[in-house]
Every structure is written in C-alpha cells, then in structure tokens.
Design an enzyme around this catalytic site. Sequence first.
Site, PDB file in Angstrom:
ATOM      1  N   ASP A 127      25.864 -10.896 -14.185  1.00 57.58           N
ATOM      2  CA  ASP A 127      27.106 -11.157 -14.159  1.00 57.58           C
ATOM      3  C   ASP A 127      27.787  -9.633 -14.387  1.00 57.58           C
ATOM      4  O   ASP A 127      28.950  -9.662 -14.927  1.00 57.58           O
ATOM      5  CB  ASP A 127      27.830 -12.098 -14.896  1.00 57.58           C
ATOM      6  CG  ASP A 127      27.115 -13.441 -14.986  1.00 57.58           C
ATOM      7  OD1 ASP A 127      27.054 -14.183 -13.773  1.00 57.58           O
ATOM      8  OD2 ASP A 127      26.219 -13.714 -15.705  1.00 57.58           O
ATOM      9  N   LYS A 162      28.085  -6.637  -9.840  1.00 56.83           N
ATOM     10  CA  LYS A 162      27.490  -5.939  -8.858  1.00 56.83           C
ATOM     11  C   LYS A 162      28.060  -6.208  -7.336  1.00 56.83           C
ATOM     12  O   LYS A 162      28.070  -4.997  -6.504  1.00 56.83           O
ATOM     13  CB  LYS A 162      25.886  -6.223  -8.758  1.00 56.83           C
ATOM     14  CG  LYS A 162      25.213  -6.114 -10.094  1.00 56.83           C
ATOM     15  CD  LYS A 162      23.735  -6.675 -10.012  1.00 56.83           C
ATOM     16  CE  LYS A 162      23.691  -8.114  -9.941  1.00 56.83           C
ATOM     17  NZ  LYS A 162      24.112  -8.524 -11.235  1.00 56.83           N
ATOM     18  N   GLY A 183      25.421 -15.238  -7.915  1.00 55.75           N
ATOM     19  CA  GLY A 183      26.787 -15.368  -7.639  1.00 55.75           C
ATOM     20  C   GLY A 183      27.486 -13.984  -7.499  1.00 55.75           C
ATOM     21  O   GLY A 183      27.846 -13.329  -8.603  1.00 55.75           O
ATOM     22  N   HIS A 184      28.056 -13.630  -6.331  1.00 62.18           N
ATOM     23  CA  HIS A 184      28.586 -12.330  -6.168  1.00 62.18           C
ATOM     24  C   HIS A 184      29.980 -12.617  -5.692  1.00 62.18           C
ATOM     25  O   HIS A 184      30.282 -13.190  -4.697  1.00 62.18           O
ATOM     26  CB  HIS A 184      28.209 -11.284  -5.540  1.00 62.18           C
ATOM     27  CG  HIS A 184      26.660 -10.759  -5.992  1.00 62.18           C
ATOM     28  ND1 HIS A 184      25.870 -10.206  -5.078  1.00 62.18           N
ATOM     29  CD2 HIS A 184      26.306 -10.827  -7.249  1.00 62.18           C
ATOM     30  CE1 HIS A 184      24.790  -9.867  -5.809  1.00 62.18           C
ATOM     31  NE2 HIS A 184      25.067 -10.333  -6.975  1.00 62.18           N
ATOM     32  N   GLN A 198      20.704 -11.315 -10.413  1.00 63.21           N
ATOM     33  CA  GLN A 198      20.877 -11.583 -11.738  1.00 63.21           C
ATOM     34  C   GLN A 198      20.659 -10.114 -12.593  1.00 63.21           C
ATOM     35  O   GLN A 198      21.510  -9.275 -12.219  1.00 63.21           O
ATOM     36  CB  GLN A 198      19.397 -12.048 -12.196  1.00 63.21           C
ATOM     37  CG  GLN A 198      19.428 -13.701 -11.755  1.00 63.21           C
ATOM     38  CD  GLN A 198      19.248 -14.027 -10.286  1.00 63.21           C
ATOM     39  OE1 GLN A 198      18.395 -13.421  -9.889  1.00 63.21           O
ATOM     40  NE2 GLN A 198      20.080 -14.784  -9.628  1.00 63.21           N
TER      41      GLN A 198
END
Length: 436
Positions: free
Chosen positions: A14, A17, A41-42, A226
Amino acid sequence: MAKNVVVVGTQWGDEGKGKIVDWLTDNAQGVVRFQGGHNAGHTLVVGDKEYKLNLVPSGIVRAGVNCYIGNGVVLDAGHLLSEIDGLEAGGIEVQSRLKVSPGCPLILPYHSELDKAREAKKNADAKIGTTGKGIGPAYEDKVARRGLRVYDLFHPQRFADKLAEVMEYHNFVLTQYFGSAPVDYQLVLDQALARAERLKPMVTDVSAAIYAANQAGQNLLFEGAQGTLLDIDHGTYPFVTSSNCVAGQAAAGSGVGPSSLHYVLGITKAYCTRVGGGPFPSELDIDTEGTPGYQMFDKGREIGTVTRRKRRCGWFDAAALRRSARINGVTGLCITKLDVLDGLKTLDICTGYKLDGQVVDMLPIGADEVARCEPIYETLPGWSENTFRVKRWEDLPVNARAYLDRLEQLCQVPIDIVSTGPERDETILKRHPFMV
C-alpha cells in the site's frame, strides 16, 4: 540501449506503487507484473478519473504501452476478464496490449473456498488477514505440482482430467476437514473453458516478448505487488503473502535474466501502514482523534483498495527499511504521502529496537522475533506548511526536507523521487530511474 526498472514496495504494501509506475511509464514502452494475484490493489488518478486495478498492470492507462502478466502471477481468469471489461467500458483499449503468460497458475473457485475455510478455522490471534481470494491455495497447488496453468485451458480433455483429480482431493479436504460444502466440478469446468476462448488471443510467451521488446530498444517497468515485509521468505512469516514480492522475483516471475534488471526503485510511505494481522513495532492508535496515528489514517485515507479494511498506521521504521533495501538491492527510494504529516508538531522515526536486552538496527526475521521488538525512536520537528502538490524540492518546508534527509541517512539509500499527491504531475524528481 533499453533499460529495465523494477518497482517494489519496501514496507507492508500500500505504498503507492501504482501512481509511480504510471508516472514512470512516460519513459517506458511496457509494464510487467511478476508476482501476486488479484489480492493487489493499485489506484491511479489521471485528471478527473480514478482507476482501481488488481491484475492489469498500471501502465494500461497510458496509450500505446504494452502490459505483460508474467508466469509468477496466479491468475483468476474471471476476475481478469471483468477488470478488462470495466477498463474498456471506460474507453481504455486493453486486449490488444495485454500479454498473459501461458505459465500463469490458475486460481479456481475451490481455491477461494479453501482460503476462506482455513482463515475461519484459525483462532483470532492467528488470523493472517487473507483477502480470501484463493491466492495462497493456488500457490500451494503450484508448489505441490498439482496446479492447473493457463496453457492447460487450451486442451479441454487434459484440463478436465487434471481438474477432476485435483478437485477430488480439495473437495475431500473441504468436506471432511473443514465441514464445508463441496465445489461443483462441472460448474468449474464449464466456467473455465468458456473463459479460455476470451483469454486465448492475449496468451503470449511473455519471456520471449520481453526479450524482443528489449532487443528493439524498449524500456520496461517491472511492477511489484504487496510489499517486501510481506514476502513469503523475507517478511514477518507467517503473517505474509504467498509469493516472493522482492525485486529478484522480477526475473523468475517474468522469465528474464537478473542482469537485465538495471535499477530498483523502492516505494516507501513517509510513515508506515499495515493491513491484516502480524507484528508492527511502530504502530500507533488510529482511533483517537487528535493523535498522530489518527491523522495518518484519516488524512491518508488508509482504507485497503481490495479489502476495504482499515490500515493500521505507525511511525516510519528505518530499521525495517534497512532490511528491505538490502534484500531488494534498492538503487533509490520514492517517498510517498509526505503531505499526510503536514501539521504534526513533532515526528518520531523508529531507528532500531531493543530485543532481549540488546539494541538491533535491523528488523529481525520472522513474526515471533519482530513481535518482541521494542522500538527506539528519534524525534524531529514537524512543519506547519503545506507540502501537498509541491513540485520542486526547494519549495518543500525546511523541516520536511530535513526529515527526508534524515530518512535517507538512516536507510543509507538516496531518495530520488518524492510524491506529493495522487496525480501524475504531483511529483518531485531528484534523479530519474531511467537516466541513472
């Protein structure tokens, strides 16, 4: 000469990135995912549009950029096709630019059922905080050599036979050990084969495609999911993800040689966050208004992109980052969310720990040891000025620059980029990864 840059998270994920990969793609012609699955999740903000990505590499929002999903990624074909549909409904062409490795292990419905059943059976203090998406069981099948891969989909009878064998095993575990309902074989088979037809045009030998791109002079970005402290080998085991998320995995997870990875950019929040269970030495209270932890949580909007769970927040941990920097061979750092700290009178930095009466300056290996660490803090003055959307280093407040300089000294890695907001141009550049 083509240059390849690896982007990895150096904390517990988180770190932001996605925005940085998108920003760097201005100098790249391709973006490669090399590990994890749709538990990543991006979030990207481009103008007035926000994109939330799980499997599709972050470079997809840049016109003309090819995106690759390498063999190190575990693939839920249904989720991937749904994500593609959502992006294309928003006007982004995906299918002609997305290349999927035939070697990707498949996540199938019984994997997510196993994932959820296992987590439900654990005692509260042993729960890992899995997303329940089947990531771990899919990697387990891969290592046990019973997993199905993308290439199996295009041989229906072979796929059906392998599926029957593996489902007999997993349904036995689900029903006899967990007391859960079995997963329907025919439903899984029909769904998988139907999705194969849509997936087939995108399936490509990713290793060969990456090599050809480099030979043609194209720069590539390798996008990690991650964070390093969640790595299956180097993180706070067992409170980790099920894949290697360090920079070295970019080679194994996409099929390139390590000598083809030229620069490693470590993405690092100006503080720390963590989702799910596991030790967190510098953790703060996020529920009491007016506290530093609450400001990090509230101003940083620290809610998981995938899980929608609250992220735990804490002071920057330089001892943890030292380990991440060495494991990844980090060339330079990108500090994100500096503006979240605006207005705090003082800032603490965890510089090491007390453990068994000794002072240690690097995060220990394994959750049990980390849980016994007592953080040692150094206090710096904060700043009252605004850093949000600042685009030049010299325009940052003096104390903000001093804070960043101190992080650089403690971590022994240069800070090359500072992100001051979610949009592409809200970025301070000191050294460009593609030009170092």
